[in-house]
Write a protein that holds these residues in place. Structure first.
Motif, PDB file in Angstrom:
ATOM      1  N   HIS A  53      -8.011  -1.300  72.626  1.00 48.89           N
ATOM      2  CA  HIS A  53      -8.870  -0.572  71.694  1.00 48.89           C
ATOM      3  C   HIS A  53      -9.470  -1.558  70.696  1.00 48.89           C
ATOM      4  O   HIS A  53      -8.806  -2.491  70.232  1.00 48.89           O
ATOM      5  N   SER A 134     -10.937  -0.812  75.454  1.00 48.51           N
ATOM      6  CA  SER A 134     -10.547   0.385  76.184  1.00 48.51           C
ATOM      7  C   SER A 134     -10.291   1.521  75.193  1.00 48.51           C
ATOM      8  O   SER A 134     -10.320   1.319  73.976  1.00 48.51           O
ATOM      9  N   ARG A 135     -10.049   2.714  75.730  1.00 49.37           N
ATOM     10  CA  ARG A 135      -9.740   3.873  74.887  1.00 49.37           C
ATOM     11  C   ARG A 135      -8.939   4.874  75.694  1.00 49.37           C
ATOM     12  O   ARG A 135      -8.850   4.784  76.924  1.00 49.37           O
ATOM     13  N   ASN A 136      -8.356   5.854  74.997  1.00 44.02           N
ATOM     14  CA  ASN A 136      -7.735   6.986  75.676  1.00 44.02           C
ATOM     15  C   ASN A 136      -8.438   8.268  75.230  1.00 44.02           C
ATOM     16  O   ASN A 136      -9.623   8.228  74.887  1.00 44.02           O
ATOM     17  N   SER A 137      -7.727   9.388  75.220  1.00 43.25           N
ATOM     18  CA  SER A 137      -8.389  10.659  74.915  1.00 43.25           C
ATOM     19  C   SER A 137      -9.010  10.680  73.532  1.00 43.25           C
ATOM     20  O   SER A 137     -10.073  11.274  73.320  1.00 43.25           O
ATOM     21  N   VAL A 139     -10.808   8.672  70.777  1.00 44.75           N
ATOM     22  CA  VAL A 139     -11.551   7.422  70.659  1.00 44.75           C
ATOM     23  C   VAL A 139     -11.123   6.603  69.443  1.00 44.75           C
ATOM     24  O   VAL A 139     -11.402   5.404  69.367  1.00 44.75           O
ATOM     25  N   ALA A 146      -3.754   2.648  76.284  1.00 50.73           N
ATOM     26  CA  ALA A 146      -5.134   2.779  76.781  1.00 50.73           C
ATOM     27  C   ALA A 146      -5.352   1.690  77.822  1.00 50.73           C
ATOM     28  O   ALA A 146      -5.968   0.662  77.534  1.00 50.73           O
ATOM     29  N   GLU A 184     -16.731   1.300  73.440  1.00 50.74           N
ATOM     30  CA  GLU A 184     -16.276   2.671  73.220  1.00 50.74           C
ATOM     31  C   GLU A 184     -16.507   3.144  71.785  1.00 50.74           C
ATOM     32  O   GLU A 184     -16.497   4.343  71.516  1.00 50.74           O
ATOM     33  N   GLN A 338     -10.543   8.714  83.365  1.00 47.38           N
ATOM     34  CA  GLN A 338     -11.393   8.133  82.325  1.00 47.38           C
ATOM     35  C   GLN A 338     -11.054   8.766  80.983  1.00 47.38           C
ATOM     36  O   GLN A 338     -10.924   9.987  80.874  1.00 47.38           O
ATOM     37  N   HIS A 339     -10.939   7.934  79.960  1.00 42.53           N
ATOM     38  CA  HIS A 339     -10.771   8.418  78.583  1.00 42.53           C
ATOM     39  C   HIS A 339      -9.631   9.441  78.495  1.00 42.53           C
ATOM     40  O   HIS A 339      -9.761  10.483  77.864  1.00 42.53           O
ATOM     41  N   GLN A 340      -8.505   9.112  79.124  1.00 41.57           N
ATOM     42  CA  GLN A 340      -7.363  10.021  79.158  1.00 41.57           C
ATOM     43  C   GLN A 340      -6.099   9.302  78.701  1.00 41.57           C
ATOM     44  O   GLN A 340      -5.878   8.137  79.042  1.00 41.57           O
TER      45      GLN A 340
END
Length: 468
Positions: A53, A134-137, A139, A146, A184, A338-340
């Motif tokens: 991130h 990178s990122r997860n759910s 932002v 992530a 992101e 993606q983005h999870q």
């Protein structure tokens, strides 16, 4: 008799349509050097940092974006030290002010590997990028896991492999390989580089971002390992800027400079009807032709959109500053990956994990990039001053252009296509002539003119403006 001769000549011209030349020995060797195993190792290493991130830890040696960035730099520097390598690697840092997804002023770092060009074309820059954040759910979650295996360790691995495979080769244009952060959080690293490039007047002839290029499978189980998407549309950003100017919205001095440059370069093309023949469209055509020529059976799906609906990538800051820029992406997308946040729910595994990446497919994406950028880097700059003579009523078409002062230019090629075709269909090589008349009606087709290198590599096509 004259009519029959014209018809015969037209038939001969149609039969002479040419694609890019067969891959040269050096290109064939580079394509063979691309390593799925090396790509896999790099993607797994990037995932191993836990999170990348943009706002994550920068001090740790094992976790966070700082550790990831230092490892990318070290890997590229190792390639720069290989025998015969001319690669130059640097970290370019800048301060991103507080904004929508950056709560406070933050130092961000672009990792840039430059392969200098030679001769008259060395001022031309060809840029290829991937984003290493990178990122997860959430932002804004800078602490949670992530992994970002596909989005976008895959694209980062592509540019690293390109830089290392191409490092010892000679090219006419300068190649720039970038791993950028902040995608992101708002395309921040790419925007900074594009902003600086426009302010410095750099000749960025082409730019491509590789973003989400890791899987050939979709969320419905479909699979196509022989296809990738290429988003290429230079019209939409220009229209948006024109609308902004008409609304008298305030712009910074840098944005105004970029807009003025875009007006000078692109508005004459629009006024001449080149809404499907702006430099970005020409770049898309080149990349498709080069990749498919070098990789029989592989398809580059040319999509005339800036990106997917309501989404974007690091090519957009370049587009918005008037540069030709495109996005490579996989044929399908699986949004569970993606983005999870990584987790399992009702037997479904969520998260952007390496087990959902097809490393052989990423290698083919790398080869497609390599074919496109190597052949463009070996080609001359596009012809200047291309005009279509419309001073008289005739069913023939006369084109003219300025002679290049590049000693590597061996001649020129006129290409044309039906107005409903996305790619060039016909071609005629005309030697070093700078004016040619063809028995083809200017009213029925779209023309372009390319410069050819001594080895037969073609530049991007230049659209002819009308000569009255």
């Amino acid at each position: 008799m004259q009519a029959r001769l014209s018809a015969l000549l037209f038939a001969l011209l149609a039969a002479s349509a040419q694609a890019q030349p067969a891959p040269a020995d050096d290109l064939t060797a580079m394509l063979a050097e691309v390593s799925p195993a090396r790509i896999e190792a790099r993607i797994r290493k990037l995932v191993g940092f836990g999170t990348r991130h943009t706002l994550s830890d920068i001090a740790s040696d094992t976790r966070g974006i700082g550790a990831a960035r230092r490892w990318i730099t070290a890997e590229l520097q190792a390639c720069a030290k290989a025998p015969g390598s001319r690669l130059k690697v640097e970290e370019q840092s800048f301060i991103e002010p507080a904004g929508n997804r950056v709560p406070q002023a933050t130092e961000l770092v672009n990792v840039v590997a430059t392969l200098p060009g030679r001769g008259a074309s060395k001022g031309r820059l060809l840029v290829v990028s991937g984003h290493y954040d990178s990122r997860n759910s959430d932002v804004m979650d800078a602490l949670g896991e992530a992994p970002g295996a596909n989005d976008d360790a895959s694209g980062t691995a592509v540019i690293m492999e390109l830089a290392c495979v191409m490092a010892t080769r000679q090219f006419d244009a300068t190649l720039v390989f970038m791993a950028v952060p902040g995608e992101e959080q708002g395309l921040l690293g790419a925007a900074q580089w594009a902003r600086d490039a426009r302010a410095e007047g750099l000749n960025v002839e082409a730019m491509a971002t590789n973003d989400i290029v890791g899987s050939s499978r979709g969320d419905a189980g479909q699979r196509d390992p022989k296809r990738m998407r290429l988003f290429a549309d230079g019209l939409d950003p220009l229209v948006r800027l024109l609308m902004q100017a008409q609304a008298n919205r305030p712009a910074s001095a840098a944005d105004q400079k970029a807009f003025t440059a875009m007006q000078a370069e692109l508005l004459p093309l629009l006024q001449a009807g080149a809404h499907e023949d702006l430099p970005t469209h020409q770049l898309g055509r080149h990349l498709k032709a080069a990749a498919e020529g070098a990789m029989p059976g592989f398809t580059v799906q040319l999509i005339q959109r800036r990106d997917r609906y309501l989404r974007g990538g690091d090519h957009l800051p370049f587009l918005e500053r008037g540069y030709a820029a495109v996005r490579f992406s996989e044929p399908f997308e699986n949004f569970a990956h993606q983005h999870q946040n990584p987790r399992t729910e009702n037997g479904v595994v969520y998260g952007d994990l390496p087990e959902f990446v097809d490393f052989a497919y990423v290698a083919n994406v790398t080869r497609a990039n390599l074919a496109g950028f190597a052949t463009l880097a070996w080609a001359p700059a596009p012809p200047k001053g291309v005009r279509l003579d419309a001073s008289g009523l005739t069913n023939d078409s006369t084109l003219e252009w300025q002679a290049s002062d590049d000693p590597e230019v061996a001649g020129y090629r006129v290409v044309w296509r039906d107005t409903d075709s996305a790619t060039w269909q016909q071609a005629r090589d005309v030697g070093k002539a700078t004016r040619v008349t063809l028995p083809v009606s200017k009213d029925n087709v779209v023309f372009g003119v390319q410069a050819l290198s001594k080895k037969g590599y073609a530049s991007l096509a230049s659209y002819p403006l009308p000569k009255r």
